[in-house]
Motif scaffolding. Structure first.
Motif, PDB file in Angstrom:
ATOM      1  N   LEU A   1     -99.736  36.265 -32.889  1.00 13.89           N
ATOM      2  CA  LEU A   1     -99.202  37.307 -32.367  1.00 13.89           C
ATOM      3  C   LEU A   1     -98.906  38.361 -33.542  1.00 13.89           C
ATOM      4  CD1 LEU A   1     -96.398  35.390 -30.558  1.00 13.89           C
ATOM      5  CD2 LEU A   1     -98.282  36.438 -29.524  1.00 13.89           C
ATOM      6  N   VAL A   2     -98.859  39.545 -33.152  1.00 16.52           N
ATOM      7  CA  VAL A   2     -98.673  40.797 -34.138  1.00 16.52           C
ATOM      8  C   VAL A   2     -97.524  41.772 -33.735  1.00 16.52           C
ATOM      9  CG1 VAL A   2     -99.487  42.710 -35.453  1.00 16.52           C
ATOM     10  CG2 VAL A   2    -101.058  40.531 -35.071  1.00 16.52           C
ATOM     11  N   SER A   3     -96.419  41.849 -34.223  1.00 19.93           N
ATOM     12  CA  SER A   3     -95.265  42.665 -33.950  1.00 19.93           C
ATOM     13  C   SER A   3     -94.653  43.318 -34.872  1.00 19.93           C
ATOM     14  CB  SER A   3     -94.551  41.842 -33.100  1.00 19.93           C
ATOM     15  OG  SER A   3     -93.345  42.700 -32.582  1.00 19.93           O
ATOM     16  N   HIS A   4     -94.116  44.370 -34.543  1.00 15.38           N
ATOM     17  CA  HIS A   4     -93.038  45.073 -35.500  1.00 15.38           C
ATOM     18  C   HIS A   4     -91.788  44.552 -35.556  1.00 15.38           C
ATOM     19  CE1 HIS A   4     -91.613  46.169 -31.600  1.00 15.38           C
ATOM     20  NE2 HIS A   4     -90.426  46.919 -32.172  1.00 15.38           N
ATOM     21  N   ALA A   5     -91.487  43.474 -34.618  1.00 14.99           N
ATOM     22  CA  ALA A   5     -90.075  42.712 -34.803  1.00 14.99           C
ATOM     23  C   ALA A   5     -90.305  41.178 -34.232  1.00 14.99           C
ATOM     24  CB  ALA A   5     -89.432  43.636 -33.575  1.00 14.99           C
ATOM     25  N   LEU A   6     -89.357  40.744 -34.638  1.00 19.86           N
ATOM     26  CA  LEU A   6     -89.542  39.264 -34.208  1.00 19.86           C
ATOM     27  C   LEU A   6     -88.138  38.733 -33.589  1.00 19.86           C
ATOM     28  CD1 LEU A   6     -90.800  36.457 -34.589  1.00 19.86           C
ATOM     29  CD2 LEU A   6     -89.834  36.203 -36.756  1.00 19.86           C
ATOM     30  N   ALA A   7     -88.047  38.272 -32.423  1.00 23.05           N
ATOM     31  CA  ALA A   7     -86.857  38.043 -31.593  1.00 23.05           C
ATOM     32  C   ALA A   7     -86.996  36.510 -31.390  1.00 23.05           C
ATOM     33  CB  ALA A   7     -86.950  38.673 -30.389  1.00 23.05           C
ATOM     34  N   MET A   8     -85.782  35.945 -31.579  1.00 21.97           N
ATOM     35  CA  MET A   8     -85.516  34.244 -31.434  1.00 21.97           C
ATOM     36  C   MET A   8     -85.767  34.309 -29.888  1.00 21.97           C
ATOM     37  SD  MET A   8     -85.519  31.775 -33.218  1.00 21.97           S
ATOM     38  CE  MET A   8     -85.384  30.088 -32.751  1.00 21.97           C
ATOM     39  N   HIS A   9     -85.201  34.838 -29.215  1.00 23.42           N
ATOM     40  CA  HIS A   9     -85.215  34.848 -27.624  1.00 23.42           C
ATOM     41  C   HIS A   9     -85.361  36.037 -26.932  1.00 23.42           C
ATOM     42  CE1 HIS A   9     -82.767  31.565 -28.755  1.00 23.42           C
ATOM     43  NE2 HIS A   9     -81.852  31.931 -29.331  1.00 23.42           N
ATOM     44  N   GLY A  10     -86.384  36.002 -26.307  1.00 24.50           N
ATOM     45  CA  GLY A  10     -86.879  37.061 -25.440  1.00 24.50           C
ATOM     46  C   GLY A  10     -87.821  38.094 -26.021  1.00 24.50           C
ATOM     47  N   GLU A  11     -87.923  39.519 -25.707  1.00 29.81           N
ATOM     48  CA  GLU A  11     -88.332  40.571 -26.449  1.00 29.81           C
ATOM     49  C   GLU A  11     -87.380  41.252 -27.084  1.00 29.81           C
ATOM     50  OE1 GLU A  11     -91.753  40.952 -26.327  1.00 29.81           O
ATOM     51  OE2 GLU A  11     -91.726  38.958 -25.100  1.00 29.81           O
ATOM     52  N   PRO A  12     -87.940  41.782 -28.122  1.00 28.60           N
ATOM     53  CA  PRO A  12     -86.912  42.747 -28.877  1.00 28.60           C
ATOM     54  C   PRO A  12     -86.735  43.922 -28.063  1.00 28.60           C
ATOM     55  CG  PRO A  12     -88.995  42.445 -30.129  1.00 28.60           C
ATOM     56  CD  PRO A  12     -89.499  41.852 -28.998  1.00 28.60           C
ATOM     57  N   LYS A  13     -85.554  44.638 -28.319  1.00 25.64           N
ATOM     58  CA  LYS A  13     -84.933  45.527 -27.417  1.00 25.64           C
ATOM     59  C   LYS A  13     -85.483  46.923 -27.780  1.00 25.64           C
ATOM     60  CE  LYS A  13     -80.723  48.694 -26.762  1.00 25.64           C
ATOM     61  NZ  LYS A  13     -79.428  48.611 -27.136  1.00 25.64           N
ATOM     62  N   TYR A  14     -86.186  47.077 -29.066  1.00 30.76           N
ATOM     63  CA  TYR A  14     -86.626  48.491 -29.398  1.00 30.76           C
ATOM     64  C   TYR A  14     -88.212  48.379 -29.673  1.00 30.76           C
ATOM     65  CZ  TYR A  14     -81.993  49.651 -30.667  1.00 30.76           C
ATOM     66  OH  TYR A  14     -80.588  49.851 -30.553  1.00 30.76           O
ATOM     67  N   GLN A  15     -88.947  49.325 -29.133  1.00 33.46           N
ATOM     68  CA  GLN A  15     -90.388  49.319 -29.098  1.00 33.46           C
ATOM     69  C   GLN A  15     -90.888  49.630 -30.640  1.00 33.46           C
ATOM     70  OE1 GLN A  15     -91.928  47.707 -26.339  1.00 33.46           O
ATOM     71  NE2 GLN A  15     -89.870  47.448 -25.891  1.00 33.46           N
ATOM     72  N   LYS A  16     -92.170  49.261 -30.631  1.00 29.30           N
ATOM     73  CA  LYS A  16     -92.731  49.835 -31.930  1.00 29.30           C
ATOM     74  C   LYS A  16     -92.662  51.456 -32.205  1.00 29.30           C
ATOM     75  CE  LYS A  16     -97.226  49.757 -34.306  1.00 29.30           C
ATOM     76  NZ  LYS A  16     -98.587  49.358 -34.240  1.00 29.30           N
ATOM     77  N   GLY A  17     -92.410  51.825 -33.304  1.00 26.10           N
ATOM     78  CA  GLY A  17     -92.192  53.166 -33.436  1.00 26.10           C
ATOM     79  C   GLY A  17     -91.097  53.836 -33.062  1.00 26.10           C
ATOM     80  N   PHE A  18     -89.958  53.197 -32.788  1.00 22.46           N
ATOM     81  CA  PHE A  18     -88.877  53.562 -32.466  1.00 22.46           C
ATOM     82  C   PHE A  18     -88.071  54.344 -33.850  1.00 22.46           C
ATOM     83  CE2 PHE A  18     -87.243  49.528 -34.362  1.00 22.46           C
ATOM     84  CZ  PHE A  18     -86.110  49.952 -34.948  1.00 22.46           C
ATOM     85  N   GLU A  19     -87.472  55.295 -33.396  1.00 18.17           N
ATOM     86  CA  GLU A  19     -86.993  56.439 -34.635  1.00 18.17           C
ATOM     87  C   GLU A  19     -85.496  55.889 -34.909  1.00 18.17           C
ATOM     88  OE1 GLU A  19     -87.228  60.378 -34.165  1.00 18.17           O
ATOM     89  OE2 GLU A  19     -89.299  60.202 -32.930  1.00 18.17           O
ATOM     90  N   ARG A  20     -84.812  55.107 -34.511  1.00 13.17           N
ATOM     91  CA  ARG A  20     -83.348  54.979 -34.849  1.00 13.17           C
ATOM     92  C   ARG A  20     -82.826  53.729 -33.739  1.00 13.17           C
ATOM     93  NH1 ARG A  20     -79.375  57.277 -31.993  1.00 13.17           N
ATOM     94  NH2 ARG A  20     -80.018  58.983 -30.570  1.00 13.17           N
ATOM     95  N   PHE A  21     -81.890  53.136 -34.166  1.00 10.74           N
ATOM     96  CA  PHE A  21     -81.033  52.183 -33.298  1.00 10.74           C
ATOM     97  C   PHE A  21     -80.020  52.987 -32.384  1.00 10.74           C
ATOM     98  CE2 PHE A  21     -81.926  49.459 -37.096  1.00 10.74           C
ATOM     99  CZ  PHE A  21     -82.886  48.212 -36.527  1.00 10.74           C
ATOM    100  N   ASP A  22     -80.004  52.468 -31.275  1.00  6.19           N
ATOM    101  CA  ASP A  22     -79.180  53.248 -30.264  1.00  6.19           C
ATOM    102  C   ASP A  22     -77.757  53.516 -30.644  1.00  6.19           C
ATOM    103  OD1 ASP A  22     -81.255  53.317 -28.599  1.00  6.19           O
ATOM    104  OD2 ASP A  22     -80.553  51.532 -27.405  1.00  6.19           O
ATOM    105  N   TYR A  23     -77.282  52.663 -31.495  1.00  6.30           N
ATOM    106  CA  TYR A  23     -75.922  52.858 -32.090  1.00  6.30           C
ATOM    107  C   TYR A  23     -75.474  53.931 -33.063  1.00  6.30           C
ATOM    108  CZ  TYR A  23     -77.510  49.303 -35.327  1.00  6.30           C
ATOM    109  OH  TYR A  23     -78.160  48.389 -36.055  1.00  6.30           O
ATOM    110  N   THR A  24     -76.756  54.316 -33.718  1.00  4.15           N
ATOM    111  CA  THR A  24     -76.806  55.348 -34.871  1.00  4.15           C
ATOM    112  C   THR A  24     -76.979  56.874 -34.209  1.00  4.15           C
ATOM    113  OG1 THR A  24     -79.224  55.366 -34.991  1.00  4.15           O
ATOM    114  CG2 THR A  24     -77.602  53.981 -36.381  1.00  4.15           C
ATOM    115  N   SER A  25     -76.490  57.836 -34.790  1.00  5.28           N
ATOM    116  CA  SER A  25     -76.641  59.095 -34.565  1.00  5.28           C
ATOM    117  C   SER A  25     -77.779  60.079 -35.332  1.00  5.28           C
ATOM    118  CB  SER A  25     -75.521  59.789 -34.610  1.00  5.28           C
ATOM    119  OG  SER A  25     -75.533  61.207 -34.508  1.00  5.28           O
TER     120      SER A  25
END
Length: 172
Positions: free
Chosen positions: A1-25
């Motif tokens: 597998l090749v990924s921009h993120a690694l989740a222990m359970h399920g899929e990462p919330k943020y997709q490849k190329g996301f600009e910022r976390f939702d809780y940031t401005s």
């Protein structure tokens, strides 16, 4: 597998190329100075050794291969790492280092720095590192910007996330 993120359970919330976390401005001010306080005293500027009391906030000058998001449990996103490669059983993980990643002095971060960091912390660092990374069998630079961590057979699948948190120290 090749990924921009690694989740222990399920899929990462943020997709490849996301600009910022939702809780940031996106309107947050950039630049300026950060002033932090601390209580007490220190007698060391080395936070990685067991002797002495290190100054607070020293970790802010070191990046790691991955970073956690504050709105997901057990998920790490590439920080210094551009992406990660790993098998379904997570018996090893390869981090592809972003060629734009730099230390605070603008020196490029390389796989050799990651290997150096791991070996230095395991051999000379606080004993907690030997416990924390005990199930890492081998760390090797595959190329200038690729580093592989191989795990012992009994290692937890979470270790793939844990090694991403390794502080990267400059070999130079």
């Amino acid at each position: 597998l090749v990924s921009h993120a690694l989740a222990m359970h399920g899929e990462p919330k943020y997709q490849k190329g996301f600009e910022r976390f939702d809780y940031t401005s996106s309107a947050a001010r950039k630049g300026g100075q950060l002033k932090l306080h601390s209580l007490g005293t220190f007698d060391s500027l080395n936070q990685f050794i067991p002797k002495g009391n290190s100054a607070d906030h020293l970790g802010l000058i070191y990046d790691s291969l991955t970073v956690a998001s504050a709105d997901e449990a057990f998920t790490q996103y590439g920080l210094v790492a551009e992406h990660m490669e790993y098998p379904a059983d997570r018996s090893w993980i390869i981090f592809q280092i972003n060629p734009l990643a730099r230390f605070h002095d603008q020196t490029q971060i390389r796989a050799a720095d990651v290997v150096f960091s791991f070996n230095t912390l395991m051999e000379k660092g606080d004993p907690s590192y030997r416990f924390y990374y005990a199930d890492v069998e081998k760390v090797e630079a595959l190329s200038e910007l690729r580093v592989r961590f191989t795990f012992k057979a009994a290692a937890s699948q979470e270790l793939a996330l844990t090694v991403g948190q390794l502080p990267i120290l400059p070999m130079h």
